[in-house]
Structures are given as C-alpha cells and as structure tokens.
Design a protein around this motif. Structure first.
Motif, PDB file in Angstrom:
ATOM      1  N   ASP A   4       4.224  -7.313   2.694  1.00  0.00           N
ATOM      2  CA  ASP A   4       5.541  -8.316   2.022  1.00  0.00           C
ATOM      3  C   ASP A   4       5.225  -9.751   1.898  1.00  0.00           C
ATOM      4  O   ASP A   4       6.519 -10.689   2.433  1.00  0.00           O
ATOM      5  CB  ASP A   4       6.596  -8.123   3.754  1.00  0.00           C
ATOM      6  CG  ASP A   4       5.308  -8.316   4.575  1.00  0.00           C
ATOM      7  OD1 ASP A   4       3.789  -9.068   4.432  1.00  0.00           O
ATOM      8  OD2 ASP A   4       5.306  -8.757   5.743  1.00  0.00           O
ATOM      9  N   VAL A  40      16.166   0.395  -5.175  1.00  0.00           N
ATOM     10  CA  VAL A  40      15.562  -0.044  -4.792  1.00  0.00           C
ATOM     11  C   VAL A  40      15.011  -1.225  -6.235  1.00  0.00           C
ATOM     12  O   VAL A  40      14.651  -2.021  -5.559  1.00  0.00           O
ATOM     13  CB  VAL A  40      13.666   0.933  -4.291  1.00  0.00           C
ATOM     14  CG1 VAL A  40      12.681   0.135  -3.875  1.00  0.00           C
ATOM     15  CG2 VAL A  40      14.188   1.633  -2.741  1.00  0.00           C
ATOM     16  N   ASN A  43      16.877  -4.252  -6.254  1.00  0.00           N
ATOM     17  CA  ASN A  43      17.516  -4.685  -5.534  1.00  0.00           C
ATOM     18  C   ASN A  43      16.508  -5.780  -5.468  1.00  0.00           C
ATOM     19  O   ASN A  43      15.787  -6.471  -4.631  1.00  0.00           O
ATOM     20  CB  ASN A  43      17.832  -3.935  -3.597  1.00  0.00           C
ATOM     21  CG  ASN A  43      19.148  -3.360  -3.914  1.00  0.00           C
ATOM     22  OD1 ASN A  43      19.727  -4.362  -3.966  1.00  0.00           O
ATOM     23  ND2 ASN A  43      19.382  -2.687  -3.814  1.00  0.00           N
ATOM     24  N   ARG A  45      13.054  -4.458  -4.768  1.00  0.00           N
ATOM     25  CA  ARG A  45      11.823  -4.472  -3.214  1.00  0.00           C
ATOM     26  C   ARG A  45      10.956  -3.278  -3.953  1.00  0.00           C
ATOM     27  O   ARG A  45      10.329  -2.769  -2.850  1.00  0.00           O
ATOM     28  CB  ARG A  45      13.253  -3.570  -2.207  1.00  0.00           C
ATOM     29  CG  ARG A  45      14.288  -4.631  -1.147  1.00  0.00           C
ATOM     30  CD  ARG A  45      14.459  -3.311  -0.434  1.00  0.00           C
ATOM     31  NE  ARG A  45      14.791  -2.123  -0.340  1.00  0.00           N
ATOM     32  CZ  ARG A  45      16.758  -1.893  -1.304  1.00  0.00           C
ATOM     33  NH1 ARG A  45      17.226  -2.863  -1.009  1.00  0.00           N
ATOM     34  NH2 ARG A  45      16.095  -0.528  -1.327  1.00  0.00           N
ATOM     35  N   LYS A  47       7.393  -2.267  -5.240  1.00  0.00           N
ATOM     36  CA  LYS A  47       5.846  -2.730  -5.408  1.00  0.00           C
ATOM     37  C   LYS A  47       5.665  -2.262  -6.302  1.00  0.00           C
ATOM     38  O   LYS A  47       4.618  -3.058  -6.939  1.00  0.00           O
ATOM     39  CB  LYS A  47       5.127  -2.057  -4.050  1.00  0.00           C
ATOM     40  CG  LYS A  47       6.121  -1.651  -2.860  1.00  0.00           C
ATOM     41  CD  LYS A  47       5.837  -3.328  -1.845  1.00  0.00           C
ATOM     42  CE  LYS A  47       6.594  -3.121  -0.460  1.00  0.00           C
ATOM     43  NZ  LYS A  47       7.221  -4.698  -0.511  1.00  0.00           N
TER      44      LYS A  47
END
Length: 80
Positions: A4, A40, A43, A45, A47
């Motif tokens: 994160d 995902v 936005n 987000r 990985k």
C-alpha cells in the motif's frame, strides 16, 4: 516495498476513453479483459499490468503506453 506504499504513477485511461468516445464496457469487450479489472487499472489501484494487456489496450485505443501512464513524482502520492 509495502503493497500500500504511495506511488507516483498516474493512469489516464478515463481521458483517453473520453477522447475516443468509448466506454469502459466497450473497451473491456474489445480487449477481452473484465470491466472490473479495467476499473482497477483506471482507478490506479492495480499492482501490476502485463505488457500483453497494455499492448491490447493500446491497439484498441490507437495510443501509446505513455498516453495511458505517466510518472508524476510531485503528485498527491509522490514524495514530498
């Protein structure tokens, strides 16, 4: 690096889709990736993104990877 941990990568999929007059659903159908996975990515987000996926997105949108992804070290999540 923590999962994160803030990063300075910006995704511009919304802008490119708007410029092409295409919806996320249409892109999903044409690229063969679920709307959820594209969301995902859109936005910021995700990985990771496979080069094959990025290639298909660029093929469908008629763009370069740099049109979709930029590095902004001074953005809200970048280093101070």
């Amino acid at each position: 690096m923590a999962e994160d941990e803030p990063h300075a990568i910006r995704i511009h999929l919304d802008r490119v889709l708007a410029e092409r007059g295409m919806t996320l659903t249409e892109l999903s159908e044409r690229v063969g990736i679920t709307v959820v996975n594209l969301s995902v990515l859109k936005n910021g987000r995700a990985k990771a993104v496979r080069f094959s996926t990025l290639s298909r997105i660029c093929d469908v949108l008629g763009c370069q990877p740099g049109d979709l992804i930029t590095h902004d070290p001074h953005g809200p999540d970048g280093p101070a």
